[in-house]
Design an enzyme around this catalytic site. Sequence first.
Site, PDB file in Angstrom:
ATOM      1  N   ASP A 463      38.815  37.959  39.261  1.00  0.00           N
ATOM      2  CA  ASP A 463      38.293  39.308  39.487  1.00  0.00           C
ATOM      3  C   ASP A 463      37.171  39.613  38.512  1.00  0.00           C
ATOM      4  O   ASP A 463      36.154  40.173  38.869  1.00  0.00           O
ATOM      5  CB  ASP A 463      39.417  40.342  39.360  1.00  0.00           C
ATOM      6  CG  ASP A 463      40.173  40.253  38.041  1.00  0.00           C
ATOM      7  OD1 ASP A 463      40.176  39.167  37.417  1.00  0.00           O
ATOM      8  OD2 ASP A 463      40.772  41.259  37.617  1.00  0.00           O
ATOM      9  N   ARG A 467      37.991  41.260  30.548  1.00  0.00           N
ATOM     10  CA  ARG A 467      39.144  42.006  30.060  1.00  0.00           C
ATOM     11  C   ARG A 467      40.419  41.160  30.190  1.00  0.00           C
ATOM     12  O   ARG A 467      40.362  39.988  30.562  1.00  0.00           O
ATOM     13  CB  ARG A 467      39.282  43.335  30.799  1.00  0.00           C
ATOM     14  CG  ARG A 467      39.654  43.191  32.248  1.00  0.00           C
ATOM     15  CD  ARG A 467      39.844  44.581  32.881  1.00  0.00           C
ATOM     16  NE  ARG A 467      40.142  44.452  34.283  1.00  0.00           N
ATOM     17  CZ  ARG A 467      39.543  45.156  35.244  1.00  0.00           C
ATOM     18  NH1 ARG A 467      38.607  46.044  34.966  1.00  0.00           N
ATOM     19  NH2 ARG A 467      39.889  44.987  36.503  1.00  0.00           N
ATOM     20  N   ASP A 468      41.551  41.763  29.909  1.00  0.00           N
ATOM     21  CA  ASP A 468      42.809  41.019  29.910  1.00  0.00           C
ATOM     22  C   ASP A 468      43.346  40.819  31.327  1.00  0.00           C
ATOM     23  O   ASP A 468      44.481  41.168  31.627  1.00  0.00           O
ATOM     24  CB  ASP A 468      43.837  41.734  29.027  1.00  0.00           C
ATOM     25  CG  ASP A 468      43.964  43.204  29.382  1.00  0.00           C
ATOM     26  OD1 ASP A 468      43.244  43.670  30.290  1.00  0.00           O
ATOM     27  OD2 ASP A 468      44.772  43.908  28.744  1.00  0.00           O
ATOM     28  N   GLU A 469      42.484  40.299  32.197  1.00  0.00           N
ATOM     29  CA  GLU A 469      42.907  39.908  33.553  1.00  0.00           C
ATOM     30  C   GLU A 469      42.396  38.502  33.819  1.00  0.00           C
ATOM     31  O   GLU A 469      43.097  37.543  33.622  1.00  0.00           O
ATOM     32  CB  GLU A 469      42.405  40.902  34.598  1.00  0.00           C
ATOM     33  CG  GLU A 469      43.201  42.189  34.576  1.00  0.00           C
ATOM     34  CD  GLU A 469      43.132  42.981  35.869  1.00  0.00           C
ATOM     35  OE1 GLU A 469      43.608  42.493  36.904  1.00  0.00           O
ATOM     36  OE2 GLU A 469      42.599  44.108  35.823  1.00  0.00           O
ATOM     37  N   ASP A 476      39.817  39.882  46.053  1.00  0.00           N
ATOM     38  CA  ASP A 476      38.440  39.712  45.598  1.00  0.00           C
ATOM     39  C   ASP A 476      37.863  38.414  46.153  1.00  0.00           C
ATOM     40  O   ASP A 476      36.723  38.371  46.623  1.00  0.00           O
ATOM     41  CB  ASP A 476      38.376  39.704  44.064  1.00  0.00           C
ATOM     42  CG  ASP A 476      39.062  40.926  43.446  1.00  0.00           C
ATOM     43  OD1 ASP A 476      40.182  41.260  43.873  1.00  0.00           O
ATOM     44  OD2 ASP A 476      38.482  41.526  42.531  1.00  0.00           O
ATOM     45  N   TRP A 529      44.509  41.472  50.724  1.00  0.00           N
ATOM     46  CA  TRP A 529      44.655  40.540  49.601  1.00  0.00           C
ATOM     47  C   TRP A 529      45.335  39.255  50.121  1.00  0.00           C
ATOM     48  O   TRP A 529      44.769  38.179  50.042  1.00  0.00           O
ATOM     49  CB  TRP A 529      45.448  41.197  48.469  1.00  0.00           C
ATOM     50  CG  TRP A 529      44.554  41.933  47.496  1.00  0.00           C
ATOM     51  CD1 TRP A 529      44.297  41.580  46.206  1.00  0.00           C
ATOM     52  CD2 TRP A 529      43.785  43.135  47.726  1.00  0.00           C
ATOM     53  NE1 TRP A 529      43.410  42.466  45.627  1.00  0.00           N
ATOM     54  CE2 TRP A 529      43.085  43.423  46.534  1.00  0.00           C
ATOM     55  CE3 TRP A 529      43.601  43.971  48.824  1.00  0.00           C
ATOM     56  CZ2 TRP A 529      42.224  44.525  46.411  1.00  0.00           C
ATOM     57  CZ3 TRP A 529      42.742  45.064  48.709  1.00  0.00           C
ATOM     58  CH2 TRP A 529      42.082  45.330  47.512  1.00  0.00           C
ATOM     59  N   GLU A 740      32.276  46.508  38.982  1.00  0.00           N
ATOM     60  CA  GLU A 740      33.532  46.780  39.685  1.00  0.00           C
ATOM     61  C   GLU A 740      33.476  48.123  40.417  1.00  0.00           C
ATOM     62  O   GLU A 740      34.020  48.277  41.506  1.00  0.00           O
ATOM     63  CB  GLU A 740      34.679  46.799  38.663  1.00  0.00           C
ATOM     64  CG  GLU A 740      36.043  47.084  39.242  1.00  0.00           C
ATOM     65  CD  GLU A 740      37.146  46.931  38.202  1.00  0.00           C
ATOM     66  OE1 GLU A 740      36.832  47.020  36.987  1.00  0.00           O
ATOM     67  OE2 GLU A 740      38.305  46.720  38.580  1.00  0.00           O
ATOM     68  N   HIS A 761      32.159  41.896  38.303  1.00  0.00           N
ATOM     69  CA  HIS A 761      33.220  41.867  39.303  1.00  0.00           C
ATOM     70  C   HIS A 761      32.524  41.582  40.632  1.00  0.00           C
ATOM     71  O   HIS A 761      31.800  42.419  41.128  1.00  0.00           O
ATOM     72  CB  HIS A 761      33.840  43.266  39.350  1.00  0.00           C
ATOM     73  CG  HIS A 761      35.312  43.317  39.240  1.00  0.00           C
ATOM     74  ND1 HIS A 761      35.964  43.167  38.048  1.00  0.00           N
ATOM     75  CD2 HIS A 761      36.280  43.545  40.174  1.00  0.00           C
ATOM     76  CE1 HIS A 761      37.275  43.303  38.249  1.00  0.00           C
ATOM     77  NE2 HIS A 761      37.487  43.513  39.535  1.00  0.00           N
TER      78      HIS A 761
HETATM   79  C1  BGC Z   1      41.467  43.754  39.663  1.00  0.00           C
HETATM   80  C2  BGC Z   1      40.905  43.764  41.054  1.00  0.00           C
HETATM   81  C3  BGC Z   1      42.046  43.562  41.972  1.00  0.00           C
HETATM   82  C4  BGC Z   1      42.863  44.804  41.833  1.00  0.00           C
HETATM   83  C5  BGC Z   1      43.969  44.950  42.782  1.00  0.00           C
HETATM   84  C6  BGC Z   1      42.368  44.936  39.534  1.00  0.00           C
HETATM   85  O1  BGC Z   1      42.940  45.061  38.315  1.00  0.00           O
HETATM   86  O2  BGC Z   1      40.502  43.710  38.700  1.00  0.00           O
HETATM   87  O3  BGC Z   1      39.717  43.293  41.280  1.00  0.00           O
HETATM   88  O4  BGC Z   1      41.764  43.190  43.257  1.00  0.00           O
HETATM   89  O5  BGC Z   1      43.322  44.988  40.531  1.00  0.00           O
HETATM   90  O6  BGC Z   1      43.820  46.108  43.354  1.00  0.00           O
END
Ligand code: BGC
Length: 891
Positions: A463, A467-469, A476, A529, A740, A761
């Site tokens: 995504d 950040r912490d993802e 995405d 998704w 984003e 993003h």
């Molecule tokens: C992510 C998105 C992801 C979404 C889910 C977010 O935290 O960065 O891009 O699809 O959560 O809704």
Amino acid sequence: MSPNWNVTDLRCEYKRNPLGIGEREPRLSWKLKSSERGARQSAYQVQVSTDNDFQSALTWDTGKTASDQSVHIPYGGDPVQPRTRYYYRVKAWNAQDEASDWSETAYWETGIDRSEWTAQWITAKLPTAEGAPEPCHQLRTAFSLKGPVVSARLYATALGLYRVYVNGRPADDTLFAPGWTSYKHRLQVQTYDVTSLLLEGANAIGIMLGNGWFKGNLGWVDERNLYGEDRAALAQLHVRYADGSEDVLGTDDAWKASAGPLLMSEIYHGETYDARLETAGWLGAGYDDAGWAPVDILDYTKEILVAQENDPTRAIQEIRPVSRFTTPSGDLVLDMGQNMVGWVRFTVDVPAGTTVQLNHAEVLDKEGNFYIGNLRKAKQTITYISRGDGPATYEPYFSFQGFRYVRVTGVPAEQLDGNFVGVVIHTDMEPTSRFRTSNELLNKLQSNIVWGQKGNFLDIPTDCPQRDERLGWTGDAQVFVRTAAFNMNVAPFFTKWLKDLAAEQLPDGGVPFVIPHVLKPDSHSSAAWGDAAVICPWTIYECYGDTRILENQYESMQKWIGYMRSQGDNEYLWNTGFHFGDWVALDAKEGSYIGATPRDLIATAFYAYSTQLLAKTARVLNKAEDAAGYEELYERIVEAFRQEFVTPNGRVASPTQTAYALALAFDLLEERHRPRAASILAEYIQENKGRLTTGFVGTPYLCHALSRYGYTEQAYGLVLQQEYPSWLYSVLQGATTIWEHWDGIKPDGTFWSDDMNSFNHYAYGSIGDWLYQVAAGIETDPERPGYKKIRIAPTLTSSLTLVEAAHDSMYGEIASGWETLPDGRIVVAVTIPANTEAVVTLPGASGTGSGVHESGTPLAEASGILSVQPSAAGLQVELGSGTYRFEYATA
Ligand code: BGC
């Protein structure tokens, strides 16, 4: 023999001369070159041999085979052996039955077989100071080779991230090995050609081992050890000597371990490196490892080992800072001029014990200060402690940062000049696109889209990279896959990731929100998704003509449809469960991320769309019975959709841009109702002053829905809109990647909010797909996928004078461009690769084409043209390969 007719660019599984191929029937592809228009292949011959003279050791010879297929020919010879190089060459005959020369010889090499592993998993149990992070470990062994080496391969992988060195030199330039897969099911093995690194006599191998995705922090709830407690390495060296004999050496209990200078390394947080702890010479043969600890053998399965499928991650590009400045609050900052992903390689000369620190940020705040609020818990901090013995260079090992700005402390400002370089790191995908228009802002948008891909295709589709993802969010990836496939060759990338998706699918067919699945067990199966399970393989099939990905994913695709069908009590509607909806759409209620379009409408629309794609997949795979079943299911879902969400006269019951865009793009309305629905959508946009309100789900389809029904100026209007919210708004705000949120930075300079505001993003970069397919007009004929048959239909607008795009397909470069000349005449220039054909629509050209010239000749006399037909959209010219330039006045 035709001197004009050549076979070039041989590929095996999309790659040039790959090592470590796991496929038993790898597919071979080639390109054809001819200076003549309309060049086609009528037959081919492939020879495969374990000797490059193709004499005694042929394992496959197709003989002259009548076929126009030049991509994805599965190897059909003697069963392949592991760790073996197969040479291959191709000859092709053209339509006049003239043979080419043999192509240059190419090869692929098979990887190690699971059954051949004698090496053992090794791990180091070294004490870590209370409360301190676990340092990266160094593992090593020394050994002796009995004679000159003719060939050597090192097969390796790890639980954690690793780098392997032979006699002090990296085994190759791969980064972030073994990559990120669904580790419980699949772990990739890398193959390294280390022939030139080995010496007769004494040698040493060293492995650096870090936490990475396996064991480090992952996800925003700060979880660790998601796949296990123990990092470990597995490596096996196969050496072939000049006399034909072989030696095999693997990781075992003779290896030694030590902690080292890399005190902390985490994907999100960065690294801490104390150069004073460097163990000089540990990578060399003569090093005395007396003080090193023994390793432990780890009992861990090898059943999950698979050959590396994706292109490796590498350092692809270097960027020099564009400026150095001090912020109002006194920070010393470098500006890379580009939001990028990778790291900074720096050289400093500072006294022993000096702490040099680099922080990384995407944007500055309104006041021009360094801003890291949107990184959430990710620290993105590199800490380097100097040895103090002259200039020293550092770059991270197992951590990457998403940033444009770098704050530096501990170094005199003047040392920053020339000594700090941005290293851009991503999966080494082949770039396959060019795009240019007469509008510089649009060109910048295209560049931002490509940078979004560079930043977020680091082994998996993420995504965001900062950040912490940094997780493999399925929605995405689904939204962006088509654009991605235009920009770069992403077939190996998605082949791998989709296998992980299949491996992570729940028994009932549910699809986790992120792949690899590292969120809570119930984080799965949102509409749009989960549909990545169907849309992504189908897209790769369409763009590359790859039917094997459909075969591989078929069961996973079926399971996803089965999952949707079993939800709620009406099997044709999906109106239960949790959905992200039209994520971050602008028509969301205050304080919500979820747009106004009803979630059951979105869910049912995607259910229909994915079912339709699965039905088509079943047809492609010759599963007639399945296909008929899915076609019927699709009809019923569409019926249910109409009953539930469409008025009897054909208005979509939810008056949102996204609802209309989906209903139109997925053909959910009765045909007679579609033109009116498109006009309503166009009205909504006009009422909204030519601006969109759509989020992740609606945005990819909005412009397509408009242009398909003739509202091309409205679609261009959205693309060229400069006021907030729009793509070009972010460009005018200085964006160098895709944001984003439409309002990541608001017109007054403030931010959307800290908690979810990525500036890299790619989801809204999905407009790229419309720019190439509609504005430039390059599309594959779905019946002849992979651009075997090409549709070229450029879309003119009075807002631009030129649009030009090119795409490097499996057959070679396809180009399409249009230009309005000062006198109002139109030029359409196209290039069609050999062994393909195209239908080119010349927009605005009418009648019989009498006013059209091709490269100066009247159309009727031009060569390579197969037929000419009038159509509502313009003159349709069917043609064979070649480069053509049409010029005409519009009617
Ligand atoms: C992510 C998105 C992801 C979404 C889910 C977010 O935290 O960065 O891009 O699809 O959560 O809704």
